[in-house]
Design a protein around this motif. Sequence first.
Motif, PDB file in Angstrom:
ATOM      1  N   ASP A  70       0.645  -1.196   0.069  1.00  0.00           N
ATOM      2  CA  ASP A  70       0.040  -0.338   0.025  1.00  0.00           C
ATOM      3  C   ASP A  70       0.810   1.506  -0.067  1.00  0.00           C
ATOM      4  N   VAL A  71       2.207   1.303   0.186  1.00  0.00           N
ATOM      5  CA  VAL A  71       2.790   2.675   0.592  1.00  0.00           C
ATOM      6  C   VAL A  71       3.572   2.303  -0.904  1.00  0.00           C
ATOM      7  N   ARG A  77       1.625   6.776  -6.357  1.00  0.00           N
ATOM      8  CA  ARG A  77       0.670   7.715  -7.468  1.00  0.00           C
ATOM      9  C   ARG A  77      -0.541   6.173  -7.817  1.00  0.00           C
ATOM     10  N   GLU A  78      -0.726   4.896  -7.563  1.00  0.00           N
ATOM     11  CA  GLU A  78      -1.269   4.566  -8.462  1.00  0.00           C
ATOM     12  C   GLU A  78      -2.182   4.513  -7.094  1.00  0.00           C
ATOM     13  N   THR A  79      -2.631   4.611  -6.327  1.00  0.00           N
ATOM     14  CA  THR A  79      -3.744   5.260  -5.987  1.00  0.00           C
ATOM     15  C   THR A  79      -3.238   6.630  -4.565  1.00  0.00           C
ATOM     16  N   ALA A  83      -7.909   6.904   0.094  1.00  0.00           N
ATOM     17  CA  ALA A  83      -8.696   5.398  -0.471  1.00  0.00           C
ATOM     18  C   ALA A  83      -8.168   3.994   0.133  1.00  0.00           C
ATOM     19  N   VAL A  84      -6.717   4.510   0.393  1.00  0.00           N
ATOM     20  CA  VAL A  84      -6.088   3.275   1.123  1.00  0.00           C
ATOM     21  C   VAL A  84      -6.622   3.385   2.561  1.00  0.00           C
ATOM     22  N   ALA A  85      -6.873   4.821   3.171  1.00  0.00           N
ATOM     23  CA  ALA A  85      -6.946   5.544   5.021  1.00  0.00           C
ATOM     24  C   ALA A  85      -8.710   3.907   4.998  1.00  0.00           C
TER      25      ALA A  85
END
Length: 301
Positions: A70-71, A77-79, A83-85
């Motif tokens: 995720d990092v 900048r893939e996400t 969104a990850v949060a």
Amino acid sequence: MNDDGPEPLTIGRLARRTGMPVRTIRYWSDIGALPPAGRSSGGYRLYDAESVARLELIRTLRELGLGLEDVRRVLERETTVAAVAAVQVKALDVQIHTLRLRRAVLSTVAKRQSDTEEMTLLNKLARLSAEERRQIIEEFTSEVFGGVDADPEIKERMRHTAVELPDDPTPEQVDAWVELAELVGDPGFRQRMRGMAEFNAAQGREPGGYQWFAKKVTWLVGGARERGVAPDSPEAADVLGRLLGGTDSHRHAEILQRLETGADSDAERYRQLLAVVNGQPPQPSHTPDYVWLITALRAHG
């Protein structure tokens, strides 16, 4: 690197500025999350202000529990961080639920001084689904009322009483649920409850009759107890007369026999446990009223 810009940072200086260990910075650099801005003439990695900001972002994301993948996706900048949060919040909710349930079970184990066998049972009961808990109560009510022409109001109420153990139960709720599950699974308790249902059915009472009798016990017997009326006194006989009407000694004996089984106290405990599990206000105990009534019936039978 741009020779006209700020002085580049070696990995040691970057570590001192950010407070992060050199080995951690080197690790992030090795996996491509923190690429060096350039190299020194000796081949050492050099970093710039952008590297400092990137490293701070990495540290923040890791402190918030994000995984390496995720990092990487955020950095590339893939996400987006948002969104990850959102995904992380859902994962944390599951973890929090698991930890709260685990804590509640362990608190119950400690309170009950459970051995390993009971601990396994407590953990299993606490993790049952809402449907599984409903089936336990439904099986109990079916055995108690099956084939008995009992008060339909009582039958419906017990059959459709939900056991709403919350997702994050308190230790008290887990303890109450475990005791409730043990109670409804006890053959002796089931037999006493069925005996009460059969007794009430045999009296041919109108729907709601049992609740009306229980309320009268609370009003009349509870009031007598508060006034200090002794159960073997003449005044107690008057209380029995108002409670039971013009019933004869045979009827008194039947009522006494039913009360002596302890079924009324069992039913009260059942309701109290349900209230705790469902997060409802605790119900007052009327056991002293029934103890008084039993003593009075014996004295004036």
